[in-house]
Design a protein around this motif. Sequence first.
Motif, short mmCIF file in Angstrom:
data_model
loop_
_atom_site.label_atom_id
_atom_site.label_comp_id
_atom_site.label_asym_id
_atom_site.label_seq_id
_atom_site.Cartn_x
_atom_site.Cartn_y
_atom_site.Cartn_z
N VAL A 63 0.82 -1.22 0.00
CA VAL A 63 0.00 0.00 0.00
C VAL A 63 0.85 1.27 0.00
N ARG A 64 2.14 1.12 0.16
CA ARG A 64 3.00 2.32 0.24
C ARG A 64 2.87 3.15 -1.04
N GLY A 65 2.67 4.44 -0.87
CA GLY A 65 2.49 5.34 -2.00
C GLY A 65 1.04 5.52 -2.42
N ARG A 66 0.16 4.65 -1.92
CA ARG A 66 -1.27 4.76 -2.25
C ARG A 66 -2.11 5.11 -1.03
N PHE A 67 -1.71 4.62 0.13
CA PHE A 67 -2.45 4.86 1.37
C PHE A 67 -1.68 5.83 2.26
N ALA A 68 -2.43 6.58 3.07
CA ALA A 68 -1.80 7.49 4.03
C ALA A 68 -2.54 7.41 5.36
N ILE A 69 -1.78 7.14 6.42
CA ILE A 69 -2.35 7.09 7.76
C ILE A 69 -2.07 8.40 8.46
N SER A 70 -3.03 8.87 9.22
CA SER A 70 -2.85 10.10 9.99
C SER A 70 -3.69 9.99 11.26
N ARG A 71 -3.49 10.92 12.19
CA ARG A 71 -4.25 10.88 13.43
C ARG A 71 -4.49 12.28 13.94
N ASP A 72 -5.57 12.42 14.68
CA ASP A 72 -5.90 13.67 15.37
C ASP A 72 -5.93 13.34 16.85
N ASN A 73 -4.88 13.68 17.55
CA ASN A 73 -4.75 13.30 18.96
C ASN A 73 -5.82 13.97 19.82
N ALA A 74 -6.26 15.15 19.43
CA ALA A 74 -7.28 15.85 20.20
C ALA A 74 -8.62 15.12 20.13
N LYS A 75 -8.83 14.40 19.03
CA LYS A 75 -10.09 13.68 18.83
C LYS A 75 -9.94 12.17 19.06
N ASN A 76 -8.74 11.73 19.45
CA ASN A 76 -8.49 10.29 19.64
C ASN A 76 -8.92 9.49 18.41
N THR A 77 -8.58 10.00 17.24
CA THR A 77 -9.04 9.42 15.99
C THR A 77 -7.86 9.17 15.05
N VAL A 78 -7.92 8.04 14.37
CA VAL A 78 -6.94 7.70 13.35
C VAL A 78 -7.67 7.56 12.01
N TYR A 79 -7.00 7.96 10.95
CA TYR A 79 -7.58 7.93 9.61
C TYR A 79 -6.72 7.08 8.68
N LEU A 80 -7.36 6.59 7.62
CA LEU A 80 -6.63 5.91 6.56
C LEU A 80 -7.19 6.40 5.24
N GLN A 81 -6.41 7.22 4.55
CA GLN A 81 -6.78 7.68 3.22
C GLN A 81 -6.27 6.66 2.22
N MET A 82 -7.19 6.11 1.45
CA MET A 82 -6.84 5.06 0.49
C MET A 82 -7.12 5.56 -0.92
N ASN A 83 -6.07 5.66 -1.72
CA ASN A 83 -6.18 6.12 -3.10
C ASN A 83 -5.76 5.01 -4.06
#
Length: 119
Positions: A63-83
């Motif tokens: 998935v490297r180069g297509r997916f991006a993981i990120s997080r918002d520590n204030a919201k205790n939330t993690v995201y996965l953008q999948m392209n």
Amino acid sequence: QVQLVESGGGLVQPGGSLRLSCAASGSIMMIYNMAWYRQALGKQRELVATITSGGSTNYADSVRGRFAISRDNAKNTVYLQMNSLKSEDTAVYYCNAELMSALRRGYHWGQGTQVTVSS
């Protein structure tokens, strides 16, 4: 009690994009590493991406180069953008968090969200 709730899965055509979210709630004192795993039908669960509390990331080669993981520590939330999604990305996606709750430090899983890539 700690809960992780994923959202954002669905049906998408090859080449399309999806954004998954996972929100942690409950008696959380601190969240350390967060990650996304996936499990395709008939296969073992595999690690997709990880992110530390400081924002360092790591990805599976597939998935490297297509997916991006990120997080918002204030919201205790993690995201996965999948392209640029491919049919082989079809799986149930699970989030995982290593965190300190009011009771203990440990790993917690979400219930999973289905991602289907098909025309």
